[in-house]
Design a protein around this motif. Structure first.
Motif, PDB file in Angstrom:
ATOM      1  N   LEU A 136      11.096  15.945  15.513  1.00 57.81           N
ATOM      2  CA  LEU A 136      11.442  16.618  14.259  1.00 57.81           C
ATOM      3  C   LEU A 136      11.085  18.104  14.323  1.00 57.81           C
ATOM      4  O   LEU A 136      11.849  18.957  13.862  1.00 57.81           O
ATOM      5  CB  LEU A 136      10.722  15.964  13.079  1.00 57.81           C
ATOM      6  CG  LEU A 136      11.217  14.579  12.642  1.00 57.81           C
ATOM      7  CD1 LEU A 136      10.346  14.068  11.494  1.00 57.81           C
ATOM      8  CD2 LEU A 136      12.682  14.609  12.221  1.00 57.81           C
ATOM      9  N   LEU A 137       9.931  18.417  14.882  1.00 53.42           N
ATOM     10  CA  LEU A 137       9.490  19.808  14.939  1.00 53.42           C
ATOM     11  C   LEU A 137      10.306  20.632  15.932  1.00 53.42           C
ATOM     12  O   LEU A 137      10.331  21.864  15.842  1.00 53.42           O
ATOM     13  CB  LEU A 137       8.001  19.867  15.287  1.00 53.42           C
ATOM     14  CG  LEU A 137       7.065  19.285  14.220  1.00 53.42           C
ATOM     15  CD1 LEU A 137       5.636  19.222  14.734  1.00 53.42           C
ATOM     16  CD2 LEU A 137       7.130  20.094  12.934  1.00 53.42           C
ATOM     17  N   THR A 146      15.695  22.066   2.474  1.00 54.68           N
ATOM     18  CA  THR A 146      14.629  21.847   1.493  1.00 54.68           C
ATOM     19  C   THR A 146      13.249  22.018   2.111  1.00 54.68           C
ATOM     20  O   THR A 146      12.246  22.024   1.402  1.00 54.68           O
ATOM     21  CB  THR A 146      14.718  20.439   0.889  1.00 54.68           C
ATOM     22  OG1 THR A 146      14.419  19.459   1.904  1.00 54.68           O
ATOM     23  CG2 THR A 146      16.093  20.174   0.303  1.00 54.68           C
ATOM     24  N   GLY A 147      13.196  22.130   3.444  1.00 48.14           N
ATOM     25  CA  GLY A 147      11.914  22.242   4.132  1.00 48.14           C
ATOM     26  C   GLY A 147      11.347  20.904   4.577  1.00 48.14           C
ATOM     27  O   GLY A 147      10.416  20.858   5.376  1.00 48.14           O
ATOM     28  N   ARG A 148      11.893  19.823   4.054  1.00 47.08           N
ATOM     29  CA  ARG A 148      11.398  18.498   4.444  1.00 47.08           C
ATOM     30  C   ARG A 148      12.152  18.006   5.670  1.00 47.08           C
ATOM     31  O   ARG A 148      13.350  17.785   5.632  1.00 47.08           O
ATOM     32  CB  ARG A 148      11.555  17.500   3.297  1.00 47.08           C
ATOM     33  CG  ARG A 148      10.921  16.147   3.618  1.00 47.08           C
ATOM     34  CD  ARG A 148      10.929  15.205   2.448  1.00 47.08           C
ATOM     35  NE  ARG A 148      10.171  13.991   2.747  1.00 47.08           N
ATOM     36  CZ  ARG A 148       9.952  13.019   1.881  1.00 47.08           C
ATOM     37  NH1 ARG A 148      10.426  13.121   0.645  1.00 47.08           N
ATOM     38  NH2 ARG A 148       9.258  11.951   2.222  1.00 47.08           N
ATOM     39  N   ARG A 149      11.423  17.830   6.754  1.00 42.10           N
ATOM     40  CA  ARG A 149      12.047  17.406   8.005  1.00 42.10           C
ATOM     41  C   ARG A 149      12.168  15.881   8.087  1.00 42.10           C
ATOM     42  O   ARG A 149      13.124  15.367   8.664  1.00 42.10           O
ATOM     43  CB  ARG A 149      11.233  17.924   9.196  1.00 42.10           C
ATOM     44  CG  ARG A 149      11.305  19.431   9.371  1.00 42.10           C
ATOM     45  CD  ARG A 149      10.381  19.917  10.487  1.00 42.10           C
ATOM     46  NE  ARG A 149      10.498  21.368  10.659  1.00 42.10           N
ATOM     47  CZ  ARG A 149      11.290  21.957  11.546  1.00 42.10           C
ATOM     48  NH1 ARG A 149      12.028  21.224  12.360  1.00 42.10           N
ATOM     49  NH2 ARG A 149      11.332  23.277  11.650  1.00 42.10           N
ATOM     50  N   GLY A 192       6.646  20.121   7.087  1.00 40.52           N
ATOM     51  CA  GLY A 192       7.787  19.396   6.540  1.00 40.52           C
ATOM     52  C   GLY A 192       7.860  17.923   6.867  1.00 40.52           C
ATOM     53  O   GLY A 192       8.896  17.295   6.659  1.00 40.52           O
ATOM     54  N   ILE A 193       6.758  17.338   7.347  1.00 40.47           N
ATOM     55  CA  ILE A 193       6.755  15.908   7.665  1.00 40.47           C
ATOM     56  C   ILE A 193       5.701  15.221   6.798  1.00 40.47           C
ATOM     57  O   ILE A 193       4.501  15.482   6.941  1.00 40.47           O
ATOM     58  CB  ILE A 193       6.453  15.647   9.151  1.00 40.47           C
ATOM     59  CG1 ILE A 193       7.428  16.411  10.045  1.00 40.47           C
ATOM     60  CG2 ILE A 193       6.496  14.149   9.447  1.00 40.47           C
ATOM     61  CD1 ILE A 193       7.080  16.356  11.524  1.00 40.47           C
ATOM     62  N   ASN A 194       6.145  14.359   5.907  1.00 40.82           N
ATOM     63  CA  ASN A 194       5.229  13.568   5.085  1.00 40.82           C
ATOM     64  C   ASN A 194       4.755  12.366   5.894  1.00 40.82           C
ATOM     65  O   ASN A 194       5.558  11.719   6.572  1.00 40.82           O
ATOM     66  CB  ASN A 194       5.920  13.063   3.823  1.00 40.82           C
ATOM     67  CG  ASN A 194       6.425  14.168   2.937  1.00 40.82           C
ATOM     68  OD1 ASN A 194       7.224  15.000   3.360  1.00 40.82           O
ATOM     69  ND2 ASN A 194       5.984  14.185   1.699  1.00 40.82           N
TER      70      ASN A 194
END
Length: 265
Positions: A136-137, A146-149, A192-194
Protein backbone atom coordinates in the motif's frame (compact mmCIF):
# COMPACT_ATOMS: atom_id res chain seq x y z
CA UNK A 1 -28.32 12.90 3.68
CA UNK A 2 -29.99 9.52 3.08
CA UNK A 3 -27.40 8.56 0.46
CA UNK A 4 -24.43 9.74 2.54
CA UNK A 5 -24.70 7.14 5.30
CA UNK A 6 -24.94 4.11 2.97
CA UNK A 7 -21.93 5.40 1.05
CA UNK A 8 -19.87 5.45 4.26
CA UNK A 9 -20.33 1.70 4.59
CA UNK A 10 -20.06 0.83 0.90
CA UNK A 11 -17.10 -1.26 -0.23
CA UNK A 12 -17.86 -0.89 -3.92
CA UNK A 13 -14.64 -0.94 -5.94
CA UNK A 14 -12.63 -2.44 -3.06
CA UNK A 15 -10.79 -5.75 -2.89
CA UNK A 16 -10.27 -7.70 0.33
CA UNK A 17 -7.80 -10.45 1.12
CA UNK A 18 -9.26 -12.82 3.72
CA UNK A 19 -7.47 -15.68 5.48
CA UNK A 20 -9.50 -18.34 7.25
CA UNK A 21 -12.51 -17.75 5.03
CA UNK A 22 -13.61 -21.34 4.45
CA UNK A 23 -15.81 -21.60 7.53
CA UNK A 24 -17.01 -19.96 10.72
CA UNK A 25 -16.24 -16.33 11.46
CA UNK A 26 -13.88 -15.91 8.49
CA UNK A 27 -16.48 -17.21 6.06
CA UNK A 28 -19.13 -14.86 7.44
CA UNK A 29 -16.71 -11.92 7.22
CA UNK A 30 -15.78 -12.69 3.61
CA UNK A 31 -19.43 -12.97 2.64
CA UNK A 32 -20.30 -9.77 4.51
CA UNK A 33 -17.54 -7.83 2.76
CA UNK A 34 -18.77 -9.12 -0.59
CA UNK A 35 -22.35 -8.17 0.26
CA UNK A 36 -21.08 -4.64 0.95
CA UNK A 37 -19.55 -4.52 -2.55
CA UNK A 38 -16.00 -5.85 -2.25
CA UNK A 39 -14.29 -8.46 -4.41
CA UNK A 40 -12.61 -11.18 -2.38
CA UNK A 41 -9.28 -13.03 -2.48
CA UNK A 42 -9.53 -16.10 -0.24
CA UNK A 43 -6.22 -17.41 1.09
CA UNK A 44 -6.58 -21.17 1.69
CA UNK A 45 -4.20 -24.08 2.15
CA UNK A 46 -5.84 -25.85 -0.81
CA UNK A 47 -8.82 -25.57 -3.14
CA UNK A 48 -10.83 -28.49 -1.77
CA UNK A 49 -13.36 -26.16 -0.11
CA UNK A 50 -14.91 -23.78 -2.65
CA UNK A 51 -18.11 -23.02 -0.74
CA UNK A 52 -17.24 -19.43 0.18
CA UNK A 53 -15.93 -18.56 -3.26
CA UNK A 54 -18.95 -20.10 -4.95
CA UNK A 55 -21.42 -18.24 -2.75
CA UNK A 56 -19.69 -14.91 -3.39
CA UNK A 57 -19.63 -15.45 -7.14
CA UNK A 58 -22.97 -17.16 -7.68
CA UNK A 59 -25.25 -15.62 -5.05
CA UNK A 60 -23.72 -12.20 -4.44
CA UNK A 61 -22.30 -11.61 -7.90
CA UNK A 62 -18.89 -10.32 -6.82
CA UNK A 63 -15.51 -11.54 -8.05
CA UNK A 64 -13.72 -14.07 -5.86
CA UNK A 65 -10.65 -16.26 -6.25
CA UNK A 66 -8.79 -18.75 -4.09
CA UNK A 67 -5.07 -18.19 -3.57
CA UNK A 68 -3.39 -21.31 -2.20
CA UNK A 69 -0.81 -20.73 0.55
CA UNK A 70 0.19 -22.58 3.70
CA UNK A 71 0.24 -19.94 6.45
CA UNK A 72 2.80 -21.83 8.52
CA UNK A 73 5.26 -21.40 5.63
CA UNK A 74 6.73 -17.90 5.84
CA UNK A 75 8.00 -18.00 2.25
CA UNK A 76 4.52 -18.85 0.99
CA UNK A 77 3.00 -16.02 3.02
CA UNK A 78 5.51 -13.53 1.62
CA UNK A 79 4.46 -14.48 -1.91
CA UNK A 80 0.73 -13.79 -1.43
CA UNK A 81 0.80 -10.05 -2.15
CA UNK A 82 3.22 -10.17 -5.12
CA UNK A 83 1.23 -13.02 -6.65
CA UNK A 84 -2.20 -11.40 -6.49
CA UNK A 85 -0.81 -8.03 -7.62
CA UNK A 86 0.84 -9.73 -10.59
CA UNK A 87 -2.59 -11.11 -11.51
CA UNK A 88 -3.95 -7.56 -11.67
CA UNK A 89 -5.60 -7.27 -8.26
CA UNK A 90 -5.23 -4.14 -6.14
CA UNK A 91 -6.13 -5.15 -2.59
CA UNK A 92 -7.32 -2.44 -0.19
CA UNK A 93 -8.39 -4.55 2.79
CA UNK A 94 -6.63 -7.35 4.67
CA UNK A 95 -8.55 -9.56 7.10
CA UNK A 96 -6.31 -11.89 9.12
CA UNK A 97 -8.78 -14.44 10.45
CA UNK A 98 -7.05 -17.81 10.08
CA UNK A 99 -6.18 -19.46 13.37
CA UNK A 100 -5.60 -22.84 14.97
CA UNK A 101 -6.01 -24.17 18.50
CA UNK A 102 -4.18 -26.76 20.59
CA UNK A 103 -5.23 -27.81 24.10
CA UNK A 104 -2.92 -29.40 26.68
CA UNK A 105 -2.10 -28.73 30.32
CA UNK A 106 0.65 -26.13 30.27
CA UNK A 107 3.18 -28.37 32.00
CA UNK A 108 2.70 -30.91 29.18
CA UNK A 109 2.35 -28.54 26.24
CA UNK A 110 4.43 -29.93 23.32
CA UNK A 111 7.01 -27.77 21.57
CA UNK A 112 5.62 -28.62 18.14
CA UNK A 113 2.11 -27.50 19.09
CA UNK A 114 3.46 -24.25 20.53
CA UNK A 115 5.35 -23.58 17.29
CA UNK A 116 2.38 -24.44 15.10
CA UNK A 117 0.01 -22.11 16.94
CA UNK A 118 2.44 -19.18 17.13
CA UNK A 119 3.43 -19.53 13.47
CA UNK A 120 -0.13 -19.57 12.13
CA UNK A 121 -1.83 -17.25 14.62
CA UNK A 122 0.86 -14.59 15.04
CA UNK A 123 3.89 -14.88 12.77
CA UNK A 124 1.84 -15.25 9.59
CA UNK A 125 -0.30 -12.27 10.60
CA UNK A 126 2.76 -10.06 11.00
CA UNK A 127 4.35 -11.32 7.79
CA UNK A 128 1.24 -10.82 5.66
CA UNK A 129 0.46 -7.46 7.28
CA UNK A 130 4.02 -6.27 6.68
CA UNK A 131 3.89 -7.22 3.01
CA UNK A 132 0.42 -5.71 2.59
CA UNK A 133 1.45 -2.47 4.31
CA UNK A 134 4.59 -2.22 2.18
CA UNK A 135 2.49 -2.72 -0.95
CA UNK A 136 0.00 0.00 0.00
CA UNK A 137 2.78 2.43 0.88
CA UNK A 138 4.52 1.76 -2.44
CA UNK A 139 1.52 2.95 -4.43
CA UNK A 140 1.34 6.58 -5.59
CA UNK A 141 -0.49 8.90 -3.21
CA UNK A 142 -2.58 10.21 -6.12
CA UNK A 143 -4.43 6.88 -6.09
CA UNK A 144 -5.87 7.78 -2.68
CA UNK A 145 -7.62 11.16 -2.89
CA UNK A 146 -9.06 10.86 0.64
CA UNK A 147 -5.67 9.90 2.08
CA UNK A 148 -6.90 6.49 3.20
CA UNK A 149 -4.84 3.78 1.55
CA UNK A 150 -6.43 0.73 3.13
CA UNK A 151 -7.21 -1.19 6.27
CA UNK A 152 -5.86 -4.17 8.18
CA UNK A 153 -8.33 -6.08 10.34
CA UNK A 154 -6.91 -8.71 12.66
CA UNK A 155 -8.90 -11.28 14.59
CA UNK A 156 -7.96 -11.25 18.25
CA UNK A 157 -9.83 -13.06 21.05
CA UNK A 158 -11.09 -12.72 24.60
CA UNK A 159 -7.74 -14.37 25.34
CA UNK A 160 -6.08 -11.16 24.18
CA UNK A 161 -7.22 -9.99 27.63
CA UNK A 162 -7.64 -13.21 29.61
CA UNK A 163 -5.46 -16.29 30.01
CA UNK A 164 -7.86 -19.17 29.47
CA UNK A 165 -7.18 -22.75 30.52
CA UNK A 166 -4.91 -25.30 28.79
CA UNK A 167 -4.34 -22.97 25.81
CA UNK A 168 -1.10 -21.10 26.60
CA UNK A 169 0.05 -20.90 22.98
CA UNK A 170 -3.32 -19.60 21.78
CA UNK A 171 -3.47 -17.04 24.60
CA UNK A 172 0.08 -15.90 23.84
CA UNK A 173 -0.68 -15.60 20.12
CA UNK A 174 -3.84 -13.58 20.67
CA UNK A 175 -2.18 -11.34 23.25
CA UNK A 176 0.46 -10.77 20.58
CA UNK A 177 -2.23 -9.90 18.01
CA UNK A 178 -3.57 -7.17 20.30
CA UNK A 179 -0.15 -5.56 20.71
CA UNK A 180 0.78 -6.03 17.04
CA UNK A 181 -2.42 -4.25 16.06
CA UNK A 182 -1.50 -1.25 18.21
CA UNK A 183 2.13 -1.23 17.05
CA UNK A 184 1.22 -1.24 13.36
CA UNK A 185 -1.44 1.41 13.90
CA UNK A 186 1.08 3.69 15.58
CA UNK A 187 3.29 3.61 12.49
CA UNK A 188 0.76 3.41 9.69
CA UNK A 189 -2.31 5.45 10.66
CA UNK A 190 -0.65 8.74 9.68
CA UNK A 191 0.25 7.14 6.34
CA UNK A 192 -3.34 6.23 5.55
CA UNK A 193 -3.59 2.64 6.79
CA UNK A 194 -6.05 1.88 9.59
CA UNK A 195 -5.17 -1.15 11.71
CA UNK A 196 -7.75 -2.62 14.08
CA UNK A 197 -8.71 -5.96 15.58
CA UNK A 198 -11.92 -7.79 16.38
CA UNK A 199 -12.00 -9.93 19.53
CA UNK A 200 -14.67 -12.62 19.32
CA UNK A 201 -16.22 -13.95 22.50
CA UNK A 202 -17.59 -17.46 22.77
CA UNK A 203 -18.78 -18.30 19.27
CA UNK A 204 -20.51 -21.46 18.08
CA UNK A 205 -17.83 -22.66 15.65
CA UNK A 206 -15.74 -25.79 15.13
CA UNK A 207 -12.82 -24.28 17.06
CA UNK A 208 -14.92 -24.30 20.24
CA UNK A 209 -16.25 -27.84 19.79
CA UNK A 210 -14.43 -29.07 22.90
CA UNK A 211 -16.18 -26.46 25.05
CA UNK A 212 -19.56 -26.88 23.38
CA UNK A 213 -19.42 -30.66 23.89
CA UNK A 214 -18.60 -30.33 27.59
CA UNK A 215 -22.02 -29.76 29.25
CA UNK A 216 -20.58 -28.25 32.43
CA UNK A 217 -18.29 -25.78 30.64
CA UNK A 218 -20.95 -24.93 28.05
CA UNK A 219 -23.63 -24.07 30.60
CA UNK A 220 -21.14 -22.26 32.85
CA UNK A 221 -20.02 -20.06 29.98
CA UNK A 222 -23.52 -19.44 28.66
CA UNK A 223 -24.78 -18.35 32.07
CA UNK A 224 -22.05 -15.69 32.25
CA UNK A 225 -22.79 -14.13 28.83
CA UNK A 226 -25.17 -11.17 29.31
CA UNK A 227 -26.69 -11.82 25.87
CA UNK A 228 -27.73 -15.25 27.11
CA UNK A 229 -26.36 -17.06 24.08
CA UNK A 230 -23.15 -17.94 22.29
CA UNK A 231 -22.30 -15.82 19.27
CA UNK A 232 -22.86 -16.82 15.65
CA UNK A 233 -20.49 -16.19 12.73
CA UNK A 234 -23.08 -13.83 11.22
CA UNK A 235 -22.62 -11.53 14.23
CA UNK A 236 -19.32 -10.42 12.65
CA UNK A 237 -20.57 -9.09 9.34
CA UNK A 238 -21.43 -5.63 10.61
CA UNK A 239 -18.24 -4.96 12.53
CA UNK A 240 -15.91 -6.09 9.73
CA UNK A 241 -17.76 -3.93 7.20
CA UNK A 242 -17.49 -0.98 9.59
CA UNK A 243 -13.73 -1.42 10.02
CA UNK A 244 -13.15 -1.93 6.29
CA UNK A 245 -15.20 1.08 5.20
CA UNK A 246 -14.94 4.86 5.41
CA UNK A 247 -17.32 4.74 8.37
CA UNK A 248 -14.26 3.96 10.53
CA UNK A 249 -11.91 6.50 8.95
CA UNK A 250 -10.83 7.87 12.36
CA UNK A 251 -10.70 4.50 14.14
CA UNK A 252 -7.34 2.75 14.49
CA UNK A 253 -5.41 0.77 17.07
CA UNK A 254 -8.65 -0.53 18.56
CA UNK A 255 -9.64 -4.03 19.65
CA UNK A 256 -13.41 -4.28 19.34
CA UNK A 257 -14.94 -7.08 21.38
CA UNK A 258 -17.90 -8.93 19.89
CA UNK A 259 -18.79 -11.05 22.87
CA UNK A 260 -22.42 -10.59 23.89
CA UNK A 261 -21.29 -8.40 26.79
CA UNK A 262 -18.83 -10.89 28.34
CA UNK A 263 -16.00 -8.39 28.94
CA UNK A 264 -18.35 -5.85 30.53
CA UNK A 265 -19.53 -8.25 33.20
Amino acid sequence: MASTIPSLFSLSGKTAIVTGGTRGIGQAMAIGLAEAGADIILVQRDESNTKTRDEIVNRIGRKAIIHVAELSDRAAVKEIIPSVVKQGWKPDILVNCAGIQRRHPSEKFPDEDWDDVINVNLTSVFTLSREFGAYLLSRDASEFPTGRRGSVINVASLLSFQGGFTVPAYAASKGGIAQLTKALSNEWMAKGINVNAIAPGYIDTDMNAALINDPNRYHSITSRIPAGRWGKPEDFKGVVIFLASDASAYVSGEIITVDGGWMGR
